[in-house]
Design an enzyme around this catalytic site. Structure first.
Site, mmCIF file in Angstrom:
data_model
loop_
_atom_site.group_PDB
_atom_site.id
_atom_site.type_symbol
_atom_site.label_atom_id
_atom_site.label_comp_id
_atom_site.label_asym_id
_atom_site.label_seq_id
_atom_site.Cartn_x
_atom_site.Cartn_y
_atom_site.Cartn_z
ATOM 1 N N HIS A 106 -7.216 1.655 -6.591
ATOM 2 C CA HIS A 106 -7.503 0.873 -5.382
ATOM 3 C C HIS A 106 -8.333 -0.356 -5.789
ATOM 4 O O HIS A 106 -9.508 -0.461 -5.446
ATOM 5 C CB HIS A 106 -8.252 1.738 -4.376
ATOM 6 N N CYS A 109 -16.294 3.449 0.788
ATOM 7 C CA CYS A 109 -15.221 2.522 1.168
ATOM 8 C C CYS A 109 -14.748 2.726 2.608
ATOM 9 O O CYS A 109 -14.035 1.864 3.140
ATOM 10 C CB CYS A 109 -14.053 2.629 0.193
ATOM 11 N N ARG A 133 -14.096 -6.879 2.018
ATOM 12 C CA ARG A 133 -12.669 -6.729 1.722
ATOM 13 C C ARG A 133 -11.944 -8.025 2.079
ATOM 14 O O ARG A 133 -11.066 -8.487 1.337
ATOM 15 C CB ARG A 133 -12.083 -5.558 2.522
ATOM 16 N N ARG A 167 0.887 -1.168 0.000
ATOM 17 C CA ARG A 167 0.000 0.000 0.000
ATOM 18 C C ARG A 167 0.919 1.211 0.000
ATOM 19 O O ARG A 167 1.617 1.478 0.991
ATOM 20 C CB ARG A 167 -0.898 -0.028 1.231
ATOM 21 N N ASP A 197 -17.004 8.993 -1.599
ATOM 22 C CA ASP A 197 -15.750 8.803 -0.872
ATOM 23 C C ASP A 197 -15.409 10.117 -0.184
ATOM 24 O O ASP A 197 -16.026 11.157 -0.443
ATOM 25 C CB ASP A 197 -14.631 8.371 -1.835
ATOM 26 N N GLN A 235 -10.449 -2.769 -3.216
ATOM 27 C CA GLN A 235 -11.693 -2.188 -2.718
ATOM 28 C C GLN A 235 -12.841 -2.433 -3.694
ATOM 29 O O GLN A 235 -13.949 -2.802 -3.298
ATOM 30 C CB GLN A 235 -11.523 -0.686 -2.496
#
Length: 308
Positions: free
Chosen positions: A134, A266, A294, A107, A225, A137
């Site tokens: 991402h 998310c 996830r 990450r 988001d 996700q």
């Protein structure tokens, strides 16, 4: 050996197999009938390096738990532990880590760190997030939608706000899973033209619509988001709030979507900013299923990387 770097870089048939595997994995974990795995612990006696240049809650916990549930062990490393690209090149770090571990999840900020790691590693590399995309996700998001409403193919997804890294992976998914996506947000925060072009070339309808109410009309799924990141300055936060305030997802906006439309985020969310608590805690919200998934999606991704 398979890397999982981005949704648009993974074959559509493999993506579908990952989603199907995630459903089986979740069902098996919850003891549901007719759910069986040929190998419930494919990571037995294996070590997975989890590298975090960016801090995380969901990514760290879900990968750590997932590896352990699959019989493996994790080594969690921060950017300070490794000084990626500073004291040693990314290429050399990748070569060295490959001698110690069986898989790498990273990450990071710069996408080139991910791509160079994958280029020189001799073990699978998974994109846990970059500033540009991402993918893990969005695999969880597709899984969540299909759990509640069936196939996402042909559906209308609306992204409200900032055309950021999560939005980018949603656009990639539109092209690979065959759904349409409408972006609604200020022009300064439009998604990358390259990604929009790729999805359109794959046959998906990608629309840019400034009028948020018009954008959400007939939506099957509405997604938001955060407007700011932890690294933004105070002046930047104020500027972005001013730009994005009219794109807040609230009950009035959700009423413009289909009656059975779902809402996703998310997380972490800033309640009463990009989305109201009434929507987050309301009947159309599936944000906590999304967070749980996830775990299941990433376990399926790790199986894919192992070729199982």
């Amino acid at each position: 050996m398979n890397h999982f770097l981005d949704i648009h870089k993974t074959d559509a048939a493999d993506l579908r197999a990952i989603i199907d595997q995630a459903r089986i994995t979740k069902d098996a974990r919850q003891g549901r009938p007719k759910a069986a795995l040929d190998d419930e612990q494919p990571l037995k006696d294996r070590m997975v390096a989890l590298i975090f240049e960016k801090p995380s809650t969901r990514t760290r916990v879900s990968f750590d738990v997932g590896v352990r549930q699959m019989g493996g062990q994790t080594m969690v490393l921060s950017g300070n532990d490794m000084q990626l690209g500073h004291g040693e090149t990314i290429a050399d770090t990748a070569r060295v880590l490959s001698r110690y571990v069986d898989m790498i999840m990273i990450r990071t900020f710069d996408e080139t760190v991910l791509t160079e790691m994958a280029e020189y590693a001799s073990v699978p590399v998974i994109n846990g997030l970059t500033d540009r995309t991402h993918p893990c996700q969005i695999m969880a998001d597709v899984l969540t939608y299909e759990e509640h409403r069936g196939s996402i193919k042909g559906k209308k997804v609306v992204w409200c706000g900032d055309g950021n890294n999560v939005c980018a992976s949603f656009i990639h998914a539109a092209g690979q899973f065959g759904f349409d996506l409408t972006f609604t947000g200020p022009a300064q925060l439009d998604p990358e033209e390259e990604f929009v072009g790729l999805a359109r070339k794959a046959g998906s309808q990608i629309i840019i619509e400034r009028d948020v109410n018009k954008a959400v009309e007939g939506a099957d799924l509405v997604v938001a988001d955060t407007w700011v990141s932890m690294h933004d300055s105070q002046s930047s936060k104020e500027r972005r709030h001013n730009m994005l305030r009219s794109y807040q997802v609230n009950e009035a906006l959700m009423a413009q979507a289909k009656p059975d439309a779902l809402f996703m985020h998310c997380l972490p969310a800033h309640r009463e900013e990009e989305v109201t608590s009434a929507v987050m805690d309301g009947p159309q919200s599936v944000i906590f299923d999304e967070a749980e998934n996830r775990l299941h999606a990433q376990k399926a991704i790790m199986r894919y990387c192992l070729g199982s």
